[in-house]
Structure formats: C-alpha cells, structure tokens
Design a protein around this motif. Structure first.
Motif, PDB file in Angstrom:
ATOM      1  N   LYS A  22      -9.883  20.166   7.192  1.00 23.13           N
ATOM      2  CA  LYS A  22      -8.883  19.662   8.121  1.00 23.13           C
ATOM      3  C   LYS A  22      -9.568  18.825   9.199  1.00 23.13           C
ATOM      4  O   LYS A  22     -10.720  19.069   9.561  1.00 23.13           O
ATOM      5  CB  LYS A  22      -8.091  20.825   8.737  1.00 23.13           C
ATOM      6  N   ILE A  23      -8.830  17.851   9.717  1.00 18.65           N
ATOM      7  CA  ILE A  23      -9.410  16.907  10.666  1.00 18.65           C
ATOM      8  C   ILE A  23      -9.921  17.618  11.915  1.00 18.65           C
ATOM      9  O   ILE A  23     -11.010  17.326  12.412  1.00 18.65           O
ATOM     10  CB  ILE A  23      -8.372  15.825  11.037  1.00 18.65           C
ATOM     11  N   PHE A  24      -9.158  18.569  12.427  1.00 13.68           N
ATOM     12  CA  PHE A  24      -9.511  19.124  13.736  1.00 13.68           C
ATOM     13  C   PHE A  24     -10.777  19.980  13.712  1.00 13.68           C
ATOM     14  O   PHE A  24     -11.313  20.332  14.760  1.00 13.68           O
ATOM     15  CB  PHE A  24      -8.322  19.878  14.350  1.00 13.68           C
ATOM     16  N   LYS A  25     -11.302  20.297  12.511  1.00 12.47           N
ATOM     17  CA  LYS A  25     -12.545  21.052  12.431  1.00 12.47           C
ATOM     18  C   LYS A  25     -13.657  20.278  11.724  1.00 12.47           C
ATOM     19  O   LYS A  25     -14.736  20.827  11.488  1.00 12.47           O
ATOM     20  CB  LYS A  25     -12.321  22.387  11.702  1.00 12.47           C
ATOM     21  N   SER A  26     -13.397  19.011  11.419  1.00 11.30           N
ATOM     22  CA  SER A  26     -14.397  18.255  10.656  1.00 11.30           C
ATOM     23  C   SER A  26     -15.444  17.648  11.582  1.00 11.30           C
ATOM     24  O   SER A  26     -15.126  17.084  12.629  1.00 11.30           O
ATOM     25  CB  SER A  26     -13.718  17.136   9.859  1.00 11.30           C
ATOM     26  N   LYS A  27     -16.709  17.764  11.186  1.00  3.23           N
ATOM     27  CA  LYS A  27     -17.818  17.183  11.945  1.00  3.23           C
ATOM     28  C   LYS A  27     -18.310  15.869  11.318  1.00  3.23           C
ATOM     29  O   LYS A  27     -19.182  15.211  11.858  1.00  3.23           O
ATOM     30  CB  LYS A  27     -18.998  18.173  11.983  1.00  3.23           C
ATOM     31  N   ALA A  28     -17.763  15.518  10.152  1.00  2.00           N
ATOM     32  CA  ALA A  28     -18.186  14.297   9.465  1.00  2.00           C
ATOM     33  C   ALA A  28     -16.983  13.694   8.754  1.00  2.00           C
ATOM     34  O   ALA A  28     -16.015  14.406   8.427  1.00  2.00           O
ATOM     35  CB  ALA A  28     -19.296  14.606   8.463  1.00  2.00           C
ATOM     36  N   PHE A  29     -17.039  12.384   8.513  1.00  2.00           N
ATOM     37  CA  PHE A  29     -15.960  11.683   7.836  1.00  2.00           C
ATOM     38  C   PHE A  29     -16.541  10.733   6.792  1.00  2.00           C
ATOM     39  O   PHE A  29     -17.543  10.055   7.048  1.00  2.00           O
ATOM     40  CB  PHE A  29     -15.118  10.872   8.832  1.00  2.00           C
ATOM     41  N   GLU A  30     -15.912  10.694   5.633  1.00  2.00           N
ATOM     42  CA  GLU A  30     -16.269   9.717   4.611  1.00  2.00           C
ATOM     43  C   GLU A  30     -15.494   8.434   4.876  1.00  2.00           C
ATOM     44  O   GLU A  30     -14.307   8.473   5.211  1.00  2.00           O
ATOM     45  CB  GLU A  30     -15.918  10.257   3.224  1.00  2.00           C
ATOM     46  N   ALA A  31     -16.159   7.295   4.733  1.00  2.00           N
ATOM     47  CA  ALA A  31     -15.555   6.004   5.048  1.00  2.00           C
ATOM     48  C   ALA A  31     -15.205   5.235   3.784  1.00  2.00           C
ATOM     49  O   ALA A  31     -16.002   5.172   2.835  1.00  2.00           O
ATOM     50  CB  ALA A  31     -16.504   5.178   5.911  1.00  2.00           C
ATOM     51  N   HIS A  32     -14.002   4.682   3.757  1.00  2.00           N
ATOM     52  CA  HIS A  32     -13.560   3.766   2.706  1.00  2.00           C
ATOM     53  C   HIS A  32     -12.809   2.627   3.384  1.00  2.00           C
ATOM     54  O   HIS A  32     -12.268   2.792   4.477  1.00  2.00           O
ATOM     55  CB  HIS A  32     -12.603   4.455   1.721  1.00  2.00           C
ATOM     56  N   TYR A  33     -12.768   1.469   2.733  1.00  2.00           N
ATOM     57  CA  TYR A  33     -11.915   0.376   3.193  1.00  2.00           C
ATOM     58  C   TYR A  33     -10.750   0.221   2.229  1.00  2.00           C
ATOM     59  O   TYR A  33     -10.879   0.444   1.027  1.00  2.00           O
ATOM     60  CB  TYR A  33     -12.693  -0.941   3.263  1.00  2.00           C
ATOM     61  N   GLY A  34      -9.608  -0.161   2.774  1.00  2.00           N
ATOM     62  CA  GLY A  34      -8.443  -0.384   1.931  1.00  2.00           C
ATOM     63  C   GLY A  34      -7.302  -0.947   2.745  1.00  2.00           C
ATOM     64  O   GLY A  34      -7.498  -1.536   3.810  1.00  2.00           O
ATOM     65  N   GLY A  35      -6.113  -0.726   2.268  1.00  2.00           N
ATOM     66  CA  GLY A  35      -4.913  -1.301   2.854  1.00  2.00           C
ATOM     67  C   GLY A  35      -4.009  -1.708   1.702  1.00  2.00           C
ATOM     68  O   GLY A  35      -4.490  -2.227   0.677  1.00  2.00           O
ATOM     69  N   ALA A  36      -2.713  -1.498   1.841  1.00  2.00           N
ATOM     70  CA  ALA A  36      -1.797  -1.611   0.707  1.00  2.00           C
ATOM     71  C   ALA A  36      -1.974  -2.912  -0.076  1.00  2.00           C
ATOM     72  O   ALA A  36      -2.125  -2.900  -1.303  1.00  2.00           O
ATOM     73  CB  ALA A  36      -0.364  -1.481   1.199  1.00  2.00           C
ATOM     74  N   GLU A  37      -1.953  -4.028   0.613  1.00  2.00           N
ATOM     75  CA  GLU A  37      -1.980  -5.318  -0.081  1.00  2.00           C
ATOM     76  C   GLU A  37      -3.375  -5.638  -0.612  1.00  2.00           C
ATOM     77  O   GLU A  37      -3.524  -6.183  -1.711  1.00  2.00           O
ATOM     78  CB  GLU A  37      -1.498  -6.425   0.867  1.00  2.00           C
ATOM     79  N   ALA A  38      -4.402  -5.279   0.156  1.00  2.00           N
ATOM     80  CA  ALA A  38      -5.778  -5.476  -0.311  1.00  2.00           C
ATOM     81  C   ALA A  38      -6.071  -4.594  -1.520  1.00  2.00           C
ATOM     82  O   ALA A  38      -6.803  -5.001  -2.428  1.00  2.00           O
ATOM     83  CB  ALA A  38      -6.764  -5.172   0.816  1.00  2.00           C
ATOM     84  N   ASN A  39      -5.499  -3.386  -1.550  1.00  2.00           N
ATOM     85  CA  ASN A  39      -5.673  -2.512  -2.711  1.00  2.00           C
ATOM     86  C   ASN A  39      -5.114  -3.167  -3.970  1.00  2.00           C
ATOM     87  O   ASN A  39      -5.721  -3.104  -5.045  1.00  2.00           O
ATOM     88  CB  ASN A  39      -4.959  -1.174  -2.498  1.00  2.00           C
ATOM     89  N   VAL A  40      -3.939  -3.769  -3.837  1.00  3.14           N
ATOM     90  CA  VAL A  40      -3.329  -4.471  -4.970  1.00  3.14           C
ATOM     91  C   VAL A  40      -4.229  -5.618  -5.419  1.00  3.14           C
ATOM     92  O   VAL A  40      -4.515  -5.785  -6.606  1.00  3.14           O
ATOM     93  CB  VAL A  40      -1.927  -4.999  -4.593  1.00  3.14           C
ATOM     94  N   GLY A  41      -4.698  -6.403  -4.442  1.00  2.00           N
ATOM     95  CA  GLY A  41      -5.535  -7.556  -4.769  1.00  2.00           C
ATOM     96  C   GLY A  41      -6.843  -7.155  -5.425  1.00  2.00           C
ATOM     97  O   GLY A  41      -7.270  -7.779  -6.413  1.00  2.00           O
TER      98      GLY A  41
END
Length: 335
Positions: A22-41
């Motif tokens: 869960k976000i409120f206990k996480s000490k690290a985050f995995e990063a991705h790039y995206g976005g609805a239209e860019a995902n389609v493209g």
C-alpha cells in the motif's frame, strides 16, 4: 505499415509500490512512463505502424527520460517544451478483493499549460491517415478541451480517420464543466468510438436504461453522432483485482459483432488494458476493414495479453496477439 497515425495526450510518470504494497507504507516506488494515448501509440508502433505522439514535456531530465522511453518503442514525437514538471500518478496495485487505487498529481504539468494555437496541427497531420485522442485530455481543463477541438476540426478538414476512447475519469472533471457538457461537441468529429454504455449519460448526455441492448444504445449514439462508423465496448465479468473474464462488442454498419471471452486468472497489471484494446482495434480497422469480427477478436487478444505485462504499455507483438487469437494458450514455453 505506411499509414501515419497521430496520437495526442499527456505522458505521465507512474510510481507504484512494489509487491502489492500500500502507498502509505511504501518506502520505494517502481517507475514507468505511460498515458492513455501514448500507450496506444507505443503498442501500434511495436506492431509496425508509423506513429507520431504529440505532447508537452518539461525541459529537464524527467522530460528527456520520458521522451527517450517513448522513442524506444519506435514512435516519433512532436513535443512542446513548456513548464517545469511532468504529470505524475501513483498506482497502488490491488489484489483479490482489495481494489487498485490511483492518485493523480498532474496539476500545473507541462501538458496542462497547452493552449489553442500552440500546436501546428496542419504540419503534424500532413501525410497522416489517422488521429487518436481520448476523453482524458478535455477532462483536464477548458483550455485542453479547446486544443482537442482545434485538432479535431483540422483533422476532419484534412480527411483523417478519427478515433476516440471515452476514458471517463470522474475525478479529473473538476474545472467546472461536466463531461457531458464537453464531450458531445468533440465526439461529433469521430469515426470510431470506444466506450462503455454505462457512460452514455455521463459522457454523451444520452439517457439509457439497463434493459436496453447494445444495439439500441449504439443506434442512439449514432443518431446523435452520424459520423460514427464503428462503436465498441469492452466487457468485464466476475471481476476482482486478481482475476477477470473479458469480452467485447463491436457495432459496424448497423451490425453487432460479439467477441469470444478470456478468463484471466492471475492479473499482473491491468493498467493500459483498454489502451491495448484500442491499439488492436485501430490496427484491425486499418488492416482488415472488411472483417469486423477479426478486428474485435484481435483487439481483445491484445488486451488479454496486456494483463500479463507490467507497466502501462502492451509489449505484445502482432505474432503474440494472433497466436493467442488463433488458440495458442496454456502458458507453454515457446522454444
């Protein structure tokens, strides 16, 4: 494929806690790039299509990183350099009966600063055959709704096929306008529409009842927006955060086509599954315009595979998708 496809929308940085934390206990985050239209493209580019993504990014390391990621899929990019920050969203992966959760942090992003007249659409659409956008962009601001309309008018005048995904996100419509006050004016330019019939009143200001069939609802949509040639809805059954059964319905030339179904028993990542479907739909409509059944089956197979792929973007190839569509299942190792 030589037909150029233009996609317009915001590229976002996605931050997710690992291992279903869960976000409120996480000490690290995995990063991705995206976005609805860019995902389609990106998905279309991986299928071999000529794709140009139009967006805005800051002139800094994050902007450069997002651009590099988009180019790595084989897309080209028209990027307006503006502002100081990239839009961010935090995604908490759900599990079993615990739903996933999205928190947006995209106010004052580079993309949000775009205004009518900043993008040379006539140059961008030169030699293009297809323009794709989604309801997320006009949800962000009145200015971005105006930019969408500007693009749609020019794309329509230049004879491009125009597709849209309703992508109704209630939490984004917070600048004083409702989706059904803005979207109908934009959908009038579209040839292809992806959307759930439960969003009919919220997005299109068209009232429906639970008893009405897909065909009846789609005829209502077409009556109000006669330029629409193809209308599609994706379906989910018996769904929780870990398993879904998915299907789809496509309406074309007053005929309804029902897809098969896939039962997905262990979801890795469902973000972008609708965008994977949209990419498959566009690919099918371009390649098999006389075979709507094949198109909807291909789009659904692509969406099914996306559920097994981490990140926002469907990395499945045409061969992967057609193999599943033609019955290659069971998870065997391909040697």
């Amino acid at each position: 494929m030589s037909d150029k496809i233009v996609c317009f929308g915001e590229i976002l940085l996605r931050l997710s806690p690992p291992n279903h934390l869960k976000i409120f206990k996480s000490k690290a985050f995995e990063a991705h790039y995206g976005g609805a239209e860019a995902n389609v493209g990106a998905s279309l580019a991986l299928m071999g299509c000529d794709v140009n993504v139009v967006t805005a990014l800051p002139q800094n390391e994050l902007g450069a990183s997002a651009e590099s990621e988009m180019l790595s899929y084989g897309m080209r990019a028209n990027i307006i350099r503006k502002g100081e920050r990239i839009g961010i969203y935090y995604f908490e992966q759900g599990a079993s009966e615990r739903p996933g959760r999205v928190i947006y942090d995209r106010n004052s992003s580079s993309f949000s600063l775009l205004k009518k007249g900043m993008i040379d659409w006539k140059t961008i659409f030169k030699d293009a055959k297809w323009f794709h956008w989604s309801g997320i962009t006009p949800a962000l601001s009145q200015d971005l709704a105006a930019v969408c309309e500007e693009a749609l008018i020019i794309a329509s005048e230049m004879g491009l096929t125009i597709s849209a995904d309703l992508n109704y996100r209630p939490t984004l419509w917070n600048y004083g306008k409702k989706a059904n006050e803005i979207m109908p004016n934009l959908i009038q330019y579209c040839d292809v529409l992806l959307g759930g019939i439960d969003d009919s009143e919220n997005c299109l200001a068209i009232k429906t009842t639970e008893e009405e069939s897909f065909e009846t609802v789609y005829k209502k949509w077409h009556a109000q927006h006669p330029k629409l040639k193809t209308i599609v809805s994706t379906l989910r059954y018996n769904a929780n955060a870990s398993s879904n059964t998915i299907g789809a319905v496509l309406w074309s030339d007053s005929k309804l086509y029902q897809s098969g179904e896939y039962k997905i028993s262990h979801i890795i990542d469902r973000i972008g599954a609708g965008d994977a479907f949209m990419a498959g739909l566009i690919y099918g409509l371009i390649n098999w315009p006389e075979d709507p059944q094949k198109t909807v089956e291909y789009a659904l197979a692509g969406s099914c595979l996306k559920h097994s792929i981490a990140g926002d973007i469907n990395l499945a190839s045409v061969n992967d998708i057609t193999a599943l569509m033609n019955g290659s299942t069971g998870g065997r190792v391909i040697r």
